[in-house]
Design a protein around this motif. Structure first.
Motif, PDB file in Angstrom:
ATOM      1  N   SER A 164       0.781  -0.988  -0.544  1.00 42.37           N
ATOM      2  CA  SER A 164       0.318   0.047  -0.147  1.00 42.37           C
ATOM      3  C   SER A 164       0.779   1.280  -0.162  1.00 42.37           C
ATOM      4  N   HIS A 168      -0.289   4.782  -1.608  1.00 48.89           N
ATOM      5  CA  HIS A 168      -1.580   5.370  -1.610  1.00 48.89           C
ATOM      6  C   HIS A 168      -1.612   6.375  -1.378  1.00 48.89           C
ATOM      7  N   TYR A 211      -5.041  10.533  -1.431  1.00 47.98           N
ATOM      8  CA  TYR A 211      -6.461  10.649  -1.525  1.00 47.98           C
ATOM      9  C   TYR A 211      -7.386  11.174  -2.820  1.00 47.98           C
ATOM     10  N   ILE A 236      -5.622  -1.245   0.376  1.00 44.15           N
ATOM     11  CA  ILE A 236      -5.645  -0.108   1.181  1.00 44.15           C
ATOM     12  C   ILE A 236      -5.582  -0.240   2.308  1.00 44.15           C
ATOM     13  N   ALA A 266      -2.301   0.837   4.430  1.00 46.45           N
ATOM     14  CA  ALA A 266      -2.827   1.710   4.468  1.00 46.45           C
ATOM     15  C   ALA A 266      -2.316   2.901   5.151  1.00 46.45           C
ATOM     16  N   PRO A 283      -6.131   5.107   6.175  1.00 50.36           N
ATOM     17  CA  PRO A 283      -6.935   5.351   4.975  1.00 50.36           C
ATOM     18  C   PRO A 283      -8.552   5.702   5.038  1.00 50.36           C
ATOM     19  N   ASN A 284      -9.141   6.021   3.685  1.00 50.57           N
ATOM     20  CA  ASN A 284     -10.489   7.167   3.866  1.00 50.57           C
ATOM     21  C   ASN A 284     -10.939   5.999   2.742  1.00 50.57           C
ATOM     22  N   THR A 336     -12.283   7.861  -0.138  1.00 51.00           N
ATOM     23  CA  THR A 336     -11.478   8.357  -0.571  1.00 51.00           C
ATOM     24  C   THR A 336      -9.721   7.460  -1.567  1.00 51.00           C
ATOM     25  N   SER A 337     -10.330   6.788  -0.782  1.00 53.10           N
ATOM     26  CA  SER A 337      -8.197   6.829  -0.620  1.00 53.10           C
ATOM     27  C   SER A 337      -7.988   5.555  -2.129  1.00 53.10           C
ATOM     28  N   ARG A 338      -7.174   5.461  -2.499  1.00 50.13           N
ATOM     29  CA  ARG A 338      -6.841   4.529  -3.560  1.00 50.13           C
ATOM     30  C   ARG A 338      -5.414   4.163  -4.211  1.00 50.13           C
ATOM     31  N   PRO A 344      -0.507  10.897   1.839  1.00 47.67           N
ATOM     32  CA  PRO A 344      -1.096  10.872   2.999  1.00 47.67           C
ATOM     33  C   PRO A 344       0.543  11.451   3.773  1.00 47.67           C
ATOM     34  N   GLN A 401       3.896   6.612   4.437  1.00 46.54           N
ATOM     35  CA  GLN A 401       3.654   5.375   3.768  1.00 46.54           C
ATOM     36  C   GLN A 401       3.723   4.130   4.943  1.00 46.54           C
TER      37      GLN A 401
END
Length: 107
Positions: free
Chosen positions: A47, A50, A52, A72, A75, A78-79, A82-84, A103, A106
């Motif tokens: 992750s 990562h 947002y 994710i 990560a 994570p949200n 919106t997290s990808r 973020p 990491q």
């Protein structure tokens, strides 16, 4: 080409030109954007890429596959909305102007 905008946790902004067919992670890596570690090289096995996705762009991206959503979970903060993983977002001309927020770290 598509312009991708990366915003670091401290607010520093990086605008890069990305060739369609690459991933957002590759665009960051190839342009020296700090904050995208990409330890697995884009295999969706970690992750460390990562980010947002800016809320204005969330619905313009393809939905993440289950393998991405599973990663994710590992990560940093994570949200769900919106997290990808940037290794899983393919650059197209339709993503011109995409904004991603990085973020604090990491893991």
């Amino acid at each position: 080409m598509a312009k991708i905008i990366f915003i670091e946790h401290n607010g520093t902004r990086h605008e890069v030109e990305a060739k369609p067919g690459l991933t957002v992670m590759e665009a960051a890596r190839d342009n020296g954007v700090p904050g995208i570690d990409a330890d697995c090289g884009g295999a969706c096995a970690c992750s460390t890429c990562h980010a947002y996705v800016d809320p204005a762009w969330v619905d313009k991206l393809p939905k993440p596959l289950p393998t991405e959503t599973d990663m994710i979970d590992f990560a940093y903060e994570p949200n769900p909305a919106t997290s990808r993983l940037t290794c899983q977002i393919k650059v197209t001309t339709l993503l011109d102007g995409l904004v991603v927020h990085l973020p604090e770290k990491q893991i």
